[in-house]
Design a protein around this motif. Structure first.
Motif, PDB file in Angstrom:
ATOM      1  N   ARG A   4     -38.525  -0.677 -28.546  1.00 25.53           N
ATOM      2  CA  ARG A   4     -39.115  -0.704 -27.245  1.00 25.53           C
ATOM      3  C   ARG A   4     -38.651  -1.767 -26.267  1.00 25.53           C
ATOM      4  NH1 ARG A   4     -44.323  -2.488 -27.652  1.00 25.53           N
ATOM      5  NH2 ARG A   4     -43.639  -3.670 -29.282  1.00 25.53           N
ATOM      6  N   PHE A   5     -37.813  -2.703 -26.848  1.00 28.08           N
ATOM      7  CA  PHE A   5     -37.389  -4.069 -26.522  1.00 28.08           C
ATOM      8  C   PHE A   5     -35.843  -4.207 -26.172  1.00 28.08           C
ATOM      9  CE2 PHE A   5     -36.039  -8.323 -26.928  1.00 28.08           C
ATOM     10  CZ  PHE A   5     -36.674  -9.078 -26.018  1.00 28.08           C
ATOM     11  N   SER A   6     -35.557  -4.738 -24.865  1.00 28.62           N
ATOM     12  CA  SER A   6     -33.976  -4.564 -24.656  1.00 28.62           C
ATOM     13  C   SER A   6     -33.886  -5.715 -23.270  1.00 28.62           C
ATOM     14  CB  SER A   6     -33.562  -3.203 -24.135  1.00 28.62           C
ATOM     15  OG  SER A   6     -34.319  -2.825 -22.811  1.00 28.62           O
ATOM     16  N   ILE A   7     -32.703  -6.594 -23.526  1.00 31.61           N
ATOM     17  CA  ILE A   7     -32.255  -7.513 -22.368  1.00 31.61           C
ATOM     18  C   ILE A   7     -31.000  -6.893 -21.879  1.00 31.61           C
ATOM     19  CG2 ILE A   7     -31.583  -9.393 -22.133  1.00 31.61           C
ATOM     20  CD1 ILE A   7     -33.617 -10.610 -24.119  1.00 31.61           C
ATOM     21  N   GLU A   8     -30.766  -6.789 -20.635  1.00 33.94           N
ATOM     22  CA  GLU A   8     -29.723  -6.303 -19.928  1.00 33.94           C
ATOM     23  C   GLU A   8     -29.323  -7.435 -19.079  1.00 33.94           C
ATOM     24  OE1 GLU A   8     -27.931  -2.808 -16.950  1.00 33.94           O
ATOM     25  OE2 GLU A   8     -30.110  -2.862 -17.776  1.00 33.94           O
ATOM     26  N   GLN A   9     -27.974  -7.986 -19.085  1.00 35.55           N
ATOM     27  CA  GLN A   9     -27.468  -8.968 -18.204  1.00 35.55           C
ATOM     28  C   GLN A   9     -26.371  -8.278 -17.189  1.00 35.55           C
ATOM     29  OE1 GLN A   9     -27.554 -12.560 -18.192  1.00 35.55           O
ATOM     30  NE2 GLN A   9     -26.854 -12.114 -15.935  1.00 35.55           N
TER      31      GLN A   9
END
Length: 369
Positions: free
Chosen positions: A107-112
């Motif tokens: 459910r969790f994500s990080i996008e730069q």
């Protein structure tokens, strides 16, 4: 004469009319900006500004396309709706509840991106309640560091009328108390408006929080400023909410008192024999007595290192040294078999924990006939 009076009066009225007309035009101009449309909704676009010489929070919540809400120290949200947090910067670091990494939560994500980094958490639940923060990373070549002036944090509550306490996978948690630091019974809640009390299981009683020796923080739990043997035993928390008539009970917590203060490892070393002959077998034991939940790492330095095979066995166990007094024994045993000349000399054991390190040494020599 009348002609001149009428002429002056006409000029005066004309000037007054021009002044009123210009004032009205200025007001219209002040309210009108070419190319600017009236915004919808209650949340304005966020821009970095300085207040009192300090930058405002760089942590924002994405509400809808092009609209953001700058977060304060504490934020209350409903469970279930996707959370999107954004930090402006070409290189951003994040901190969040650690279990999201531990269980590799999909459910969790990080996008730069080029100008910002975005954290997304789908279907958040009360278990996701915790501290979320971001910071700008400054790099000079390969060396990078955290910009402490551009760091923002918000403790986010995900409320749920059926979950007053933040759920935990541990149903019976051990809390270690030490004489030198406060102890925390970690019954956190999903809303700061919840009323919480602390209870002992046996004998049944409520432990009164006076706000000094015992206080409650909804982001941490009950804090015991001066832990002692008086508080050993099984405890639980009870929560009351305006939306629920029946109080909710938390997990149970076993409070144990420790005699061992926090600090670098206290290590001892002992050889099974300090005088050996060729072909013998001996072992050296390095022992650390310390805090139950603090891990200890052992590093050996010895004669013939990288030239002679040795066996190293590490172990750890908890021991009870009295009523409610638990300590952890960590041991590393080095076994040297079929002794050769290269094995004689000094054996050094270095024990490390988060507080520091300690080295101890012993000598193994040739037994002369």
């Amino acid at each position: 004469m009348n002609f001149w009076v009428l002429l002056l009066l006409s000029v005066f009225l004309l000037e007054v009319q021009n002044g009123v007309s210009q004032e009205t035009k200025n007001k219209k101009d002040a309210n009108f900006r070419p190319g600017r449309k009236k915004g919808k909704g209650r949340y304005p676009k966020v821009k970095d500004k300085e207040v009192g010489g300090k930058l405002q929070s760089i942590l924002t919540q994405v509400l809808e396309k092009g609209r953001f809400l700058r977060l304060s120290d504490h934020t209350i949200l409903n469970s279930g709706k996707t959370l999107e947090l954004r930090c402006k910067g070409s290189k951003i670091g994040w901190a969040y509840p650690s279990y999201l990494d531990t269980f590799n939560d999909t459910r969790f994500s990080i996008e730069q991106n080029d100008k910002f980094s975005q954290l997304t958490l789908k279907s958040p639940s009360p278990a996701d309640t915790g501290e979320y923060s971001c910071w700008v990373i400054l790099c000079d070549g390969d060396e990078c560091e955290k910009d402490t002036d551009r760091t923002s944090t918000s403790y986010i509550y995900f409320t749920d009328k059926d979950e007053l306490f933040v759920p935990s996978p541990i149903h019976f948690e051990i809390v270690f108390m030490r004489p030198d630091i406060p102890a925390t019974v970690p019954c956190r809640v999903t809303s700061p408006k919840t009323t919480v009390s602390l209870h002992r299981e046996m004998p049944p009683e409520e432990i009164q929080a006076d706000g000094k020796l015992i206080s409650y923080n909804p982001t941490k739990g009950f804090i015991l400023q001066s832990p002692s043997l008086e508080y050993t035993g099984a405890f639980y928390c009870k929560a009351k909410s305006t939306t629920k008539t029946t109080p909710q009970v938390s997990n149970k917590y076993q409070l144990l008192y420790l005699e061992v203060p926090s600090g670098p490892p206290y290590a001892t070393i002992q050889a099974s024999s300090i005088l050996v002959t060729g072909g013998d077998l001996f072992n050296i034991t390095c022992t650390v007595l310390g805090e139950p939940e603090i891990d200890v790492k052992f590093i050996w330095t010895y004669p013939g290192q990288d030239q002679r095979p040795v066996i190293i066995q590490d172990s750890r166990r908890l021991i009870n040294r009295g009523v409610g007094q638990i300590v952890r024994i960590s041991q590393s045993v080095m076994i040297v078999d079929d002794v050769e000349t290269i094995d004689f000399g000094t054996y050094i054991c270095t024990a490390k924990n988060p507080h520091g390190e300690t080295s101890v040494a012993t000598q193994v020599n040739l037994l002369s006939h």
